[in-house]
Scaffold this active site. Structure first.
Site, PDB file in Angstrom:
ATOM      1  N   CYS A 406      42.187 -31.542   3.742  1.00 38.54           N
ATOM      2  CA  CYS A 406      41.129 -30.658   4.416  1.00 38.54           C
ATOM      3  C   CYS A 406      39.509 -31.151   4.373  1.00 38.54           C
ATOM      4  CB  CYS A 406      41.589 -29.711   4.256  1.00 38.54           C
ATOM      5  SG  CYS A 406      41.187 -28.729   2.620  1.00 38.54           S
ATOM      6  N   GLU A 452      42.747 -31.382  10.208  1.00 40.61           N
ATOM      7  CA  GLU A 452      43.245 -31.888   8.663  1.00 40.61           C
ATOM      8  C   GLU A 452      43.953 -32.891   8.817  1.00 40.61           C
ATOM      9  OE1 GLU A 452      44.343 -30.026   6.247  1.00 40.61           O
ATOM     10  OE2 GLU A 452      43.313 -27.850   6.913  1.00 40.61           O
TER      11      GLU A 452
END
Length: 459
Positions: A406, A452
């Site tokens: 992330c 992501e």
């Protein structure tokens, strides 16, 4: 559907790409001599088609302009609402034509609101921060105009502010300066159920005095003005630290259901107040499907799910593997994973509570029976602990690794280097290095520069 795989990753990928180019120089990576496609070529070919360099450069310029920090906080910089939107959702002025009919507004299933002085000086303002503590110009701005915050979350925040402004107790703005009321967290699911968690600094209040405050806030949200929020549960946490886990300071259920439940990938998922769950539910489904596709698991494979949260990735693939082994720091999340497994009739999974760097070496040693292992890691922004990297590198049965990041720069880059560098006895990296095969960005955060990134490594 939210969470579509982006044709063009956002500007935060630029740093990663530059590092990829650096590490692809002759002699720096062990696979260079074998003449596979270079990292840069692999990465660019995976994530998009066309003139990637030109498009990403344009995107970077737009992202940088939208994120430019004001040199001061004053009326000349635009409205408070616009400036907060520029910080929290810096791409809110841009179109979203690169995605195919996604859910791009109100997609968050969890929001945490701060309490501090607003632009008008009122210390009982609920919203998000602008400014920095270092510069002494922090201000809290109401956030109901932000595109990524659901109306329900904004509604609960607004009523919490109403409650604070009628409470005789002061908010806790700075720990050493006293005060009581602190932040508010709101969690919702796709069925519309709403959980609110209020954090409270007890200072030197007695248990009787604390009980009175709990009853007052409970009454406000059950029969008072806050009843309009229709909360399905209200939690109260006494916290003397910036962040407290359930183990450090238990979440106290004042009323309602103790959990939020979600439907995802044909599973019913239980989510505790402090358990990690991707903040974009529809996007999470796309993310986990992508992870599943890249793992390539089969009935002879053990799936090792590191930093597993509520266990969704492993449990969604359990029917395709011989066994699922999950590791997670938060005990409540592990209990959620075990409940989800039992409720959905999944019998080939086991979940372990604790730090991955302490559990993983012993767990791998006990499984050293020649069976193939596929590992999935989904760490927090701090990345994986070095001992976890050591355990993965040195356990030869792990031939495939899927890394969900992330935060592409910083610790994730360090993790990639450690996974892919030549064996180094001095650093106890003895196993064969991994090779990056694919990189797939999945956008869970519309209107922001974040996404992501799913990385596939094999060896």
């Amino acid at each position: 559907m939210a969470g579509l795989k982006r044709r063009v990753p956002l500007h935060s990928l630029r740093y990663f790409i530059s590092m990829v180019g650096l590490f692809s120089k002759p002699g720096l990576l062990p696979w260079y001599a074998r003449n596979p496609p270079g990292w840069s070529q692999l990465f660019l070919g995976t994530v998009c088609k066309g003139d990637f360099t030109r498009v990403i450069a344009t995107k970077c310029q737009k992202g940088q302009k939208s994120q430019k920090k004001p040199s001061h906080l004053g009326p000349l910089d635009g409205s408070w609402q616009e400036r907060l939107a520029d910080v929290v959702t810096p791409l809110w002025r841009l179109s979203y034509e690169e995605q195919l009919k996604p859910v791009i507004n109100g997609y968050r299933n969890k929001s945490t609101f701060s309490v501090n002085r607003g632009p008008d000086g009122n210390p009982k303002t609920v919203g998000f921060y602008l400014g920095t503590w270092r510069d002494g110009n922090v201000v809290c701005v109401q956030s109901n105009h932000l595109k990524n915050i659901p109306e329900k979350h904004s509604q609960v925040a607004q009523y919490y502010e109403v409650f604070l402004r009628q409470s005789p107790l002061e908010p806790c703005l700075v720990f050493h300066e006293g005060g009581y009321w602190r932040e508010l967290t709101v969690r919702t699911n796709s069925q519309g159920h709403t959980m609110a968690i209020i954090t409270f600094h007890p200072q030197k209040l007695s248990q009787e005095e604390l009980h009175v405050q709990k009853e007052i806030v409970k009454e406000f949200f059950i029969r008072g003005p806050g009843a309009a929020c229709g909360l399905t549960s209200l939690y109260f946490q006494e916290s003397t630290m910036t962040r407290c886990s359930h183990q450090q300071s238990p979440y106290q259920l004042l009323f309602g259901e103790p959990y939020i439940f979600e439907e995802l990938l044909s599973l019913k998922i239980r989510i505790s107040p402090d358990a990690f769950f991707q903040i974009n539910t529809a996007g999470a489904e796309m993310l986990y499907r992508t992870v599943g596709e890249l793992t390539g698991v089969n009935s002879d494979t053990i799936l090792l799910d590191i930093c597993c949260g509520t266990g969704v990735i492993g449990l969604s693939l359990a029917q395709h593997t011989s066994r699922v082994l999950g590791i997670e720091l938060l005990e409540q999340a592990v209990e959620d994973a075990r409940w989800t497994a039992a409720f959905n009739g999944i019998t080939n999974s086991e979940f372990h509570t604790g730090q991955a760097e302490k559990i993983l070496p012993g767990l791998l040693k006990s499984k050293e029976d020649g069976q193939s292992i596929v590992a999935v890691v989904n760490p927090a922004r701090a990345g994986l602990h070095y001992k976890v990297i050591q355990a993965i590198r040195n356990f030869r049965a792990i031939h495939t690794l899927v890394f969900v990041s992330c935060k592409l720069h910083g610790e994730s880059t360090r993790n990639v280097i450690e996974l892919c560098c030549p064996p180094d006895p001095a650093k106890k990296l003895l196993g064969e290095p991994f090779v990056l095969q694919q990189a797939v960005p999945v956008d869970l955060f519309p209107h922001t520069p974040h996404c992501e990134l799913v990385l596939l490594f094999t060896r």
